[in-house]
Design a protein around this motif. Structure first.
Motif, mmCIF file in Angstrom:
data_model
loop_
_atom_site.group_PDB
_atom_site.id
_atom_site.type_symbol
_atom_site.label_atom_id
_atom_site.label_comp_id
_atom_site.label_asym_id
_atom_site.label_seq_id
_atom_site.Cartn_x
_atom_site.Cartn_y
_atom_site.Cartn_z
ATOM 1 N N ALA A 19 98.209 32.242 61.587
ATOM 2 C CA ALA A 19 98.489 33.431 60.785
ATOM 3 C C ALA A 19 97.657 34.599 61.322
ATOM 4 O O ALA A 19 96.534 34.404 61.782
ATOM 5 N N SER A 20 98.211 35.809 61.239
ATOM 6 C CA SER A 20 97.476 36.953 61.772
ATOM 7 C C SER A 20 97.980 38.258 61.176
ATOM 8 O O SER A 20 99.069 38.317 60.596
ATOM 9 N N TRP A 21 97.157 39.306 61.324
ATOM 10 C CA TRP A 21 97.531 40.682 61.000
ATOM 11 C C TRP A 21 97.328 41.534 62.241
ATOM 12 O O TRP A 21 96.285 41.444 62.890
ATOM 13 N N SER A 22 98.309 42.367 62.533
ATOM 14 C CA SER A 22 98.136 43.318 63.628
ATOM 15 C C SER A 22 98.915 44.576 63.268
ATOM 16 O O SER A 22 99.596 44.597 62.241
ATOM 17 N N GLU A 23 98.796 45.615 64.050
ATOM 18 C CA GLU A 23 99.633 46.785 63.796
ATOM 19 C C GLU A 23 99.882 47.556 65.064
ATOM 20 O O GLU A 23 99.114 47.458 66.033
ATOM 21 N N SER A 24 100.987 48.321 65.072
ATOM 22 C CA SER A 24 101.341 49.038 66.291
ATOM 23 C C SER A 24 101.864 50.432 65.976
ATOM 24 O O SER A 24 102.253 50.729 64.845
ATOM 25 N N ILE A 25 101.852 51.279 67.007
ATOM 26 C CA ILE A 25 102.362 52.642 66.874
ATOM 27 C C ILE A 25 102.843 53.102 68.255
ATOM 28 O O ILE A 25 102.356 52.619 69.278
ATOM 29 N N ALA A 26 103.809 54.022 68.259
ATOM 30 C CA ALA A 26 104.355 54.522 69.528
ATOM 31 C C ALA A 26 103.682 55.842 69.905
ATOM 32 O O ALA A 26 103.145 56.542 69.052
ATOM 33 N N PHE A 27 103.708 56.167 71.194
ATOM 34 C CA PHE A 27 103.169 57.447 71.672
ATOM 35 C C PHE A 27 103.837 57.783 73.002
ATOM 36 O O PHE A 27 104.655 56.994 73.497
ATOM 37 N N ALA A 28 103.508 58.947 73.554
ATOM 38 C CA ALA A 28 104.118 59.346 74.829
ATOM 39 C C ALA A 28 103.082 59.865 75.805
ATOM 40 O O ALA A 28 102.094 60.469 75.407
ATOM 41 N N LEU A 29 103.304 59.606 77.085
ATOM 42 C CA LEU A 29 102.559 60.247 78.167
ATOM 43 C C LEU A 29 103.574 61.128 78.914
ATOM 44 O O LEU A 29 104.784 60.960 78.745
ATOM 45 N N PRO A 30 103.092 62.051 79.757
ATOM 46 C CA PRO A 30 104.025 62.943 80.471
ATOM 47 C C PRO A 30 105.130 62.204 81.233
ATOM 48 O O PRO A 30 106.267 62.685 81.313
ATOM 49 N N SER A 31 104.829 61.019 81.760
ATOM 50 C CA SER A 31 105.853 60.311 82.538
ATOM 51 C C SER A 31 107.050 59.900 81.687
ATOM 52 O O SER A 31 108.125 59.617 82.212
ATOM 53 N N TRP A 32 106.869 59.866 80.385
ATOM 54 C CA TRP A 32 108.005 59.542 79.502
ATOM 55 C C TRP A 32 109.148 60.546 79.715
ATOM 56 O O TRP A 32 110.313 60.164 79.778
ATOM 57 N N ILE A 33 108.758 61.801 79.920
ATOM 58 C CA ILE A 33 109.748 62.839 80.215
ATOM 59 C C ILE A 33 109.992 62.893 81.720
ATOM 60 O O ILE A 33 111.133 62.845 82.186
ATOM 61 N N GLU A 34 108.891 62.951 82.490
ATOM 62 C CA GLU A 34 109.004 63.220 83.930
ATOM 63 C C GLU A 34 109.763 62.126 84.680
ATOM 64 O O GLU A 34 110.404 62.391 85.681
ATOM 65 N N GLU A 35 109.675 60.901 84.199
ATOM 66 C CA GLU A 35 110.387 59.816 84.885
ATOM 67 C C GLU A 35 111.691 59.459 84.192
ATOM 68 O O GLU A 35 112.320 58.441 84.514
ATOM 69 N N GLY A 36 112.055 60.264 83.227
ATOM 70 C CA GLY A 36 113.390 60.129 82.628
ATOM 71 C C GLY A 36 113.561 59.028 81.589
ATOM 72 O O GLY A 36 114.674 58.753 81.157
ATOM 73 N N HIS A 37 112.454 58.385 81.151
ATOM 74 C CA HIS A 37 112.613 57.331 80.139
ATOM 75 C C HIS A 37 113.209 57.873 78.842
ATOM 76 O O HIS A 37 114.013 57.222 78.184
ATOM 77 N N ALA A 38 112.771 59.100 78.496
ATOM 78 C CA ALA A 38 113.156 59.677 77.200
ATOM 79 C C ALA A 38 114.654 59.939 77.122
ATOM 80 O O ALA A 38 115.241 59.915 76.044
ATOM 81 N N SER A 39 115.254 60.192 78.292
ATOM 82 C CA SER A 39 116.644 60.639 78.251
ATOM 83 C C SER A 39 117.622 59.614 78.819
ATOM 84 O O SER A 39 118.778 59.933 79.067
ATOM 85 N N VAL A 40 117.165 58.376 79.011
ATOM 86 C CA VAL A 40 118.095 57.337 79.476
ATOM 87 C C VAL A 40 119.215 57.224 78.455
ATOM 88 O O VAL A 40 118.955 57.130 77.254
ATOM 89 N N SER A 41 120.436 57.264 78.918
ATOM 90 C CA SER A 41 121.500 57.136 77.923
ATOM 91 C C SER A 41 121.794 55.654 77.728
ATOM 92 O O SER A 41 122.031 54.911 78.672
ATOM 93 N N VAL A 42 121.675 55.245 76.497
ATOM 94 C CA VAL A 42 121.819 53.837 76.178
ATOM 95 C C VAL A 42 123.064 53.697 75.305
ATOM 96 O O VAL A 42 123.177 54.379 74.294
ATOM 97 N N PRO A 43 123.974 52.836 75.706
ATOM 98 C CA PRO A 43 125.146 52.648 74.844
ATOM 99 C C PRO A 43 124.695 52.091 73.499
ATOM 100 O O PRO A 43 123.728 51.336 73.437
ATOM 101 N N ARG A 44 125.357 52.498 72.448
ATOM 102 C CA ARG A 44 124.931 52.040 71.133
ATOM 103 C C ARG A 44 125.046 50.533 71.040
ATOM 104 O O ARG A 44 126.062 49.956 71.397
#
Ligand SMILES: [Zn+2]
Length: 328
Positions: free
Chosen positions: A257-282
């Motif tokens: 048994a355990s407790w943990s937690e997570s959160i998202a964030f961004a670095l410049p490469s998220w935009i600069e390398e195109g991760h943010a705008s990858v078009s993903v089919p629904r």
């Protein structure tokens, strides 16, 4: 191969995003890094925790077909009384073999996610690490509060040995960070984002258009080995952070048994390398519209703003070592 482990001191932990940025090459290569805070690190942890009433979600793991150790997470309205929980998980080998042997039984994932909950307390001194601040310290701050307020921590609960967090990645292929509060170690398997296409092809072969992102799948590492998919392991103990690179896929199981937690964030490469705008089919996941996050408009992250953000927030030098690195 295990992902690299970095040690962090109290000062760097206060500007964790900048620290991660400095080590981004490693992060990119492995899809993840583990960070161990030094003894001088101070965390803004709540004194009274575990006051969240929870029951395990009614999801079970079933084998995709008789021959291959690939598993689907499925919601059941009715869990039969014989649904199994792993009794003794002492290591990786016993986890996967017990899963593989119980192919005809329902096996509970035995975990729960609680969005917008945290064991870190807000409004403490900047000297204390508080996970809520990470999106605000990250590139997401360029989107203003309209964007940053969408990013809140999510508490993750494992109810016993062999509990399962099926494969997920952060929304819109963001980076994410996971802090282990207490309890059994987590065994992670991380697939860097560049392996996604090939992994999707392999999984499609078992079941067409399976979604890799939303907790639908658990893949035995044998399958990854057999198909030459690059992936990395890490065992995360209480007090350790696991940072996932943009778009990385991760699945894990717990020793107890355990407790943990997570959160998202961004670095410049998220935009600069195109991760943010990858078009993903629904995908065909049954996520209600209320829980589907808005797509972040990437046009607000203009190059000159990103550059200014890097200069003022990321290239902060704190010691001589980073001064020399900067010139190289
Ligand atoms: Zn999905």
């Amino acid at each position: 191969m295990d992902i690299p482990t970095l040690k962090i001191n109290g000062k760097d932990l206060q500007n964790l995003i900048s620290f991660i940025y400095k080590h981004e090459q490693l992060l990119k290569e492995f899809g993840a890094v583990k960070i161990q805070p030094n003894i001088d690190c101070q965390l803004a942890l709540k004194k009274r925790r575990k006051n969240i009433a929870l029951c395990p979600c009614t999801e079970t793991i079933v084998r995709i077909n008789k021959n291959e150790p690939v598993y689907l997470a499925q919601k059941f309205d009715y869990i039969d009384n014989h649904a199994k929980q792993a009794s003794l998980v002492t290591d990786e080998c016993s986890f996967w073999s017990s899963l593989s042997c119980s192919s005809n039984e329902q096996r509970l994932v035995n975990t729960s996610l609680v969005p917008n909950k945290s064991f870190f307390s807000e409004k403490t001194s900047r000297l204390y690490f508080d996970i809520h601040r990470l999106p605000y310290q990250s590139l997401l701050k360029l989107g203003g509060t309209k964007v940053t307020r969408q990013f809140v921590p999510c508490v993750k609960r494992a109810f016993g040995p062999g509990a399962i967090f099926p494969m997920t990645s952060a929304r819109q292929r963001l980076f994410s960070i996971d802090y282990h509060h207490e309890g059994g170690a987590h065994h992670w398997y991380i697939v860097p984002t560049r392996e996604r296409e090939i992994l999707q092809e392999i999984i499609d072969h078992y079941k067409p258009s399976m979604c890799l992102d939303h907790g639908q799948l658990l893949i035995d590492p044998l399958i990854l080995d057999k198909n030459h998919i690059r992936y990395h392991r890490v065992i995360q103990h209480p007090g350790e952070l696991v940072v996932l690179s943009a778009g990385a896929l991760a699945q894990s199981f717990t020793e107890d048994a355990s407790w943990s937690e997570s959160i998202a964030f961004a670095l410049p490469s998220w935009i600069e390398e195109g991760h943010a705008s990858v078009s993903v089919p629904r995908c065909q996941c049954n996520i209600s519209q209320d829980f589907l996050p808005e797509i972040i408009d990437t046009s607000i992250f203009r190059p000159e703003l990103i550059q200014r953000y890097i200069t003022s927030h990321l290239n902060v030098t704190t010691d001589d070592e980073s001064l020399t690195l900067k010139g190289s």
